[in-house]
Write a protein that holds these residues in place. Structure first.
Motif, short mmCIF file in Angstrom:
data_model
loop_
_atom_site.label_atom_id
_atom_site.label_comp_id
_atom_site.label_asym_id
_atom_site.label_seq_id
_atom_site.Cartn_x
_atom_site.Cartn_y
_atom_site.Cartn_z
N LEU A 50 43.98 84.74 54.11
CA LEU A 50 43.48 85.59 55.17
C LEU A 50 42.15 86.13 55.57
O LEU A 50 41.17 85.27 55.21
N GLU A 52 40.05 88.66 58.53
CA GLU A 52 40.01 90.43 59.19
C GLU A 52 40.78 90.96 59.90
O GLU A 52 41.85 91.47 59.42
N LYS A 54 44.46 89.05 60.49
CA LYS A 54 45.70 88.82 59.58
C LYS A 54 45.63 89.85 58.72
O LYS A 54 46.48 90.74 58.57
N ILE A 55 44.46 89.79 58.02
CA ILE A 55 44.69 91.69 56.80
C ILE A 55 44.94 92.87 57.86
O ILE A 55 45.43 93.89 57.88
N ILE A 66 48.39 94.39 48.26
CA ILE A 66 48.34 92.40 48.78
C ILE A 66 48.41 91.90 47.26
O ILE A 66 47.35 92.17 46.18
N ASN A 68 46.78 88.56 45.94
CA ASN A 68 46.53 87.22 46.24
C ASN A 68 46.08 86.42 44.79
O ASN A 68 45.59 86.79 43.96
N GLU A 79 38.19 89.96 50.71
CA GLU A 79 39.71 90.23 50.92
C GLU A 79 39.68 91.74 50.65
O GLU A 79 40.31 92.65 51.16
N ALA A 83 41.12 95.57 52.50
CA ALA A 83 42.71 95.71 52.30
C ALA A 83 42.04 97.02 51.95
O ALA A 83 43.10 97.61 52.79
N HIS A 86 41.77 98.92 55.61
CA HIS A 86 43.25 99.21 55.89
C HIS A 86 43.80 100.48 55.13
O HIS A 86 45.33 99.55 55.36
N TYR A 90 45.20 95.97 46.71
CA TYR A 90 44.70 94.81 46.27
C TYR A 90 45.09 94.21 45.06
O TYR A 90 43.84 94.51 44.22
#
Length: 174
Positions: A50, A52, A54-55, A66, A68, A79, A83, A86, A90
């Motif tokens: 990922l 920025e 793509k997140i 998400i 990971n 990340e 996450a 947004h 995570y």
């Protein structure tokens, strides 16, 4: 569509305003952002590493959590913070490769999936291969699926170069 805020609105997905975008429409838009993308069911997206943008695309697609599988040394940025910014939760479960495909990690992976059951999730590693391996081993070891069924599940989630390793591990009963 801006570079950091992908537009997955009904208008951009070519549907009427009273319809939500379909899985196929979401996948088509996400394909613009991801080189590696699997959408094995309506609540699961599997992708590669990922950034920025793509997140932001995952958030716009309605992803709530998400997972990971990359270790910290493979990550280029924070990340978890992105996450959160947004509106997503995570989790990170580092699986560096075949050596980390052991039952203790698969139990932790299963726990994460059960905790977020029913939510739209995105799982990722560098290419999706480790996610696919984890899904296949989960299906075989923890769900009691037959070898071919477990491998098919893994392939649907990105299993490629780790397939022989997964096959060999599934031969050993757990």
């Amino acid at each position: 569509m801006s570079e950091t805020t992908p537009d997955l609105s009904a208008e951009s997905a070519a549907v009427t305003l009273d319809e939500a975008p379909t899985q196929e429409q979401i996948t088509a838009v996400l394909n613009e952002y991801f080189d590696t993308l699997f959408h094995p069911d309506e609540n699961t997206i599997v992708c590669g590493a990922l950034d920025e943008t793509k997140i932001a695309a995952l958030a716009a697609a309605g992803v709530q959590h998400i997972i990971n599988l990359q270790p910290d040394e493979e990550l280029a940025f924070d990340e978890a913070e992105a996450a959160s910014r947004h509106g997503m939760t995570y989790s990170q479960l580092p699986i560096s490769g075949a050596a980390d495909l052991k039952q203790v990690n698969l139990l932790a992976f299963d726990r994460l999936l059960r905790e977020h059951h029913g939510k739209k999730i995105a799982m990722h590693c560098q290419t999706g291969n480790r996610v696919g391996a984890a899904m296949a081993l989960r299906a075989g070891w923890l769900r009691g699926r037959k070898m071919e069924t477990a491998l098919e599940r893994g392939r649907a989630h990105g299993l490629t170069t780790l397939e022989q390793e997964v096959h060999n591990r599934l031969l050993v009963p757990r």
